[in-house]
Design a protein around this motif. Structure first.
Motif, PDB file in Angstrom:
ATOM      1  N   PRO A 271      10.166  11.175  -6.602  1.00 26.10           N
ATOM      2  CA  PRO A 271      10.714  11.505  -7.927  1.00 26.10           C
ATOM      3  C   PRO A 271      11.492  10.355  -8.548  1.00 26.10           C
ATOM      4  O   PRO A 271      12.069   9.521  -7.851  1.00 26.10           O
ATOM      5  N   LYS A 272      11.480  10.323  -9.885  1.00 26.94           N
ATOM      6  CA  LYS A 272      12.307   9.441 -10.703  1.00 26.94           C
ATOM      7  C   LYS A 272      11.946   7.964 -10.585  1.00 26.94           C
ATOM      8  O   LYS A 272      12.762   7.094 -10.905  1.00 26.94           O
ATOM      9  N   THR A 273      10.729   7.649 -10.132  1.00 27.72           N
ATOM     10  CA  THR A 273      10.253   6.273 -10.204  1.00 27.72           C
ATOM     11  C   THR A 273       9.581   6.059 -11.554  1.00 27.72           C
ATOM     12  O   THR A 273       9.225   7.019 -12.245  1.00 27.72           O
ATOM     13  N   LYS A 274       9.386   4.810 -11.927  1.00 30.38           N
ATOM     14  CA  LYS A 274       8.721   4.503 -13.195  1.00 30.38           C
ATOM     15  C   LYS A 274       7.252   4.927 -13.194  1.00 30.38           C
ATOM     16  O   LYS A 274       6.673   5.196 -14.248  1.00 30.38           O
ATOM     17  N   ASN A 275       6.634   4.942 -11.995  1.00 32.05           N
ATOM     18  CA  ASN A 275       5.211   5.286 -11.920  1.00 32.05           C
ATOM     19  C   ASN A 275       4.965   6.650 -11.284  1.00 32.05           C
ATOM     20  O   ASN A 275       3.875   6.933 -10.794  1.00 32.05           O
ATOM     21  N   ASN A 276       5.953   7.514 -11.300  1.00 27.31           N
ATOM     22  CA  ASN A 276       5.805   8.851 -10.745  1.00 27.31           C
ATOM     23  C   ASN A 276       4.640   9.588 -11.402  1.00 27.31           C
ATOM     24  O   ASN A 276       4.469   9.556 -12.624  1.00 27.31           O
TER      25      ASN A 276
ATOM     26  N   GLY B   6       0.808  -1.214   0.000  1.00 28.56           N
ATOM     27  CA  GLY B   6       0.000   0.000   0.000  1.00 28.56           C
ATOM     28  C   GLY B   6       0.841   1.265   0.000  1.00 28.56           C
ATOM     29  O   GLY B   6       0.671   2.142  -0.855  1.00 28.56           O
ATOM     30  N   ASN B   7       1.763   1.370   0.956  1.00 26.94           N
ATOM     31  CA  ASN B   7       2.645   2.534   0.952  1.00 26.94           C
ATOM     32  C   ASN B   7       3.645   2.453  -0.196  1.00 26.94           C
ATOM     33  O   ASN B   7       4.170   3.480  -0.642  1.00 26.94           O
ATOM     34  N   GLY B   8       3.869   1.242  -0.696  1.00 26.36           N
ATOM     35  CA  GLY B   8       4.736   1.101  -1.856  1.00 26.36           C
ATOM     36  C   GLY B   8       4.168   1.795  -3.081  1.00 26.36           C
ATOM     37  O   GLY B   8       4.904   2.459  -3.820  1.00 26.36           O
ATOM     38  N   VAL B   9       2.868   1.650  -3.307  1.00 31.55           N
ATOM     39  CA  VAL B   9       2.280   2.312  -4.473  1.00 31.55           C
ATOM     40  C   VAL B   9       2.276   3.825  -4.284  1.00 31.55           C
ATOM     41  O   VAL B   9       2.505   4.588  -5.235  1.00 31.55           O
ATOM     42  N   VAL B  10       2.052   4.289  -3.059  1.00 31.86           N
ATOM     43  CA  VAL B  10       2.097   5.731  -2.805  1.00 31.86           C
ATOM     44  C   VAL B  10       3.506   6.267  -3.053  1.00 31.86           C
ATOM     45  O   VAL B  10       3.687   7.307  -3.690  1.00 31.86           O
ATOM     46  N   ALA B  11       4.511   5.546  -2.555  1.00 34.03           N
ATOM     47  CA  ALA B  11       5.896   5.969  -2.769  1.00 34.03           C
ATOM     48  C   ALA B  11       6.220   6.024  -4.256  1.00 34.03           C
ATOM     49  O   ALA B  11       6.873   6.969  -4.733  1.00 34.03           O
TER      50      ALA B  11
ATOM     51  N   GLY C  72      -1.048   8.952 -10.436  1.00 34.16           N
ATOM     52  CA  GLY C  72      -2.356   9.472 -10.055  1.00 34.16           C
ATOM     53  C   GLY C  72      -3.135   8.676  -9.027  1.00 34.16           C
ATOM     54  O   GLY C  72      -2.738   7.586  -8.591  1.00 34.16           O
ATOM     55  N   TRP C  73      -4.298   9.245  -8.688  1.00 32.67           N
ATOM     56  CA  TRP C  73      -5.144   8.715  -7.604  1.00 32.67           C
ATOM     57  C   TRP C  73      -5.730   7.344  -7.931  1.00 32.67           C
ATOM     58  O   TRP C  73      -5.858   6.500  -7.052  1.00 32.67           O
ATOM     59  N   ILE C  74      -6.081   7.120  -9.182  1.00 27.25           N
ATOM     60  CA  ILE C  74      -6.647   5.825  -9.555  1.00 27.25           C
ATOM     61  C   ILE C  74      -5.633   4.717  -9.285  1.00 27.25           C
ATOM     62  O   ILE C  74      -5.982   3.639  -8.782  1.00 27.25           O
ATOM     63  N   VAL C  75      -4.378   4.960  -9.608  1.00 22.95           N
ATOM     64  CA  VAL C  75      -3.338   3.973  -9.361  1.00 22.95           C
ATOM     65  C   VAL C  75      -3.166   3.731  -7.863  1.00 22.95           C
ATOM     66  O   VAL C  75      -3.037   2.588  -7.417  1.00 22.95           O
TER      67      VAL C  75
END
Length: 232
Positions: free
Chosen positions: A27-32, A17-22, A35-38
């Motif tokens: 910055p500079k993550t692949k999923n930066n 859960g906190n992994g998806v938020v992080a 958004g909220w849906i993710v």
């Protein structure tokens, strides 16, 4: 094994859960900036995966508010409730620490203290204590009432877990935008403690003035859900 299951399940819940938020916030993550849906989907899947893994050895409450509901309802003893809460808190602290370790290079690049805190704990979009605690009460009320109500229906083994996951996703989409929908005291308090302890660069304060809301709100919502459920 019940206590270990609650510890393991909550650790996995927070890791995912906190992994998806992080991933979305840092910055500079692949999923930066995904958004909220993710974020809401990631939390729903986190609940489902953690519950499936831990549900073989524990009731997979993964949440002191859910455990409180079952204690008030009389399904578990108060001693069991206390042991579950300790395990859930410890699991949440471990899970968020693993998120930090995995994302440390990205935390080192982060410059927004609020964003850093948001990868650990929840916070309000607009700070208003009455409105914020009501948000947490209502969200947890719906969550716990849904969990209890699923028991009315005959389901294939494991289907109830999927139903809970979709409930979490729906709550995030419908009611989560005001406070980030903690719905779970351990989910917020355990990681907030670790935010205060861990050597995060430029992290700012841990916003302890807000910390009571994602603890008290879910507990009140859970008790109200049990009371309403008793009317059925």
């Amino acid at each position: 094994m019940d206590v270990f299951g609650e510890f393991l399940g909550t650790a996995l819940l927070i890791l995912l859960g906190n992994g998806v938020v992080a991933g979305v916030v840092l910055p500079k993550t692949k999923n930066n900036n995904a958004g909220w849906i993710v974020i809401t989907a990631g939390w729903a899947f986190a609940v489902m995966i953690a519950a499936y893994i831990s549900g073989n050895i524990a009731p997979a409450h993964l949440n002191p508010a859910v455990s409180l509901a079952f204690a008030v309802k009389g399904d578990i003893s108060w001693a069991t409730f206390g042991s579950y809460v300790v395990a859930q808190m410890a699991g949440a602290m471990l899970g968020t620490t693993l998120v930090w370790l995995m994302h440390k290079p990205h935390y080192d690049e982060a410059t927004d203290p609020a964003g850093i805190l948001g990868t650990f704990a929840t916070g309000p979009a607009i700070r208003n204590d009455a409105s914020n605690v009501l948000s947490e009460i209502l969200g947890t009320f719906v969550l716990v009432l849904a969990i209890l109500s699923f028991g009315f229906y005959e389901m294939a083994n494991g289907l109830g877990t999927i139903c809970v996951a979709f409930t979490i996703w729906g709550l995030g989409l419908s009611l989560g935008g005001t406070t980030g929908y903690a719905l779970n005291p351990a989910r917020d308090l355990g990681p907030r403690i670790m935010h205060a302890i861990l050597p995060l660069k430029g992290k700012g304060d841990s916003d302890w003035s807000y910390a009571w809301i994602p603890v008290v709100g879910p507990l009140v919502g859970a008790v109200l859900a049990v009371l309403v459920y008793g009317l059925f």
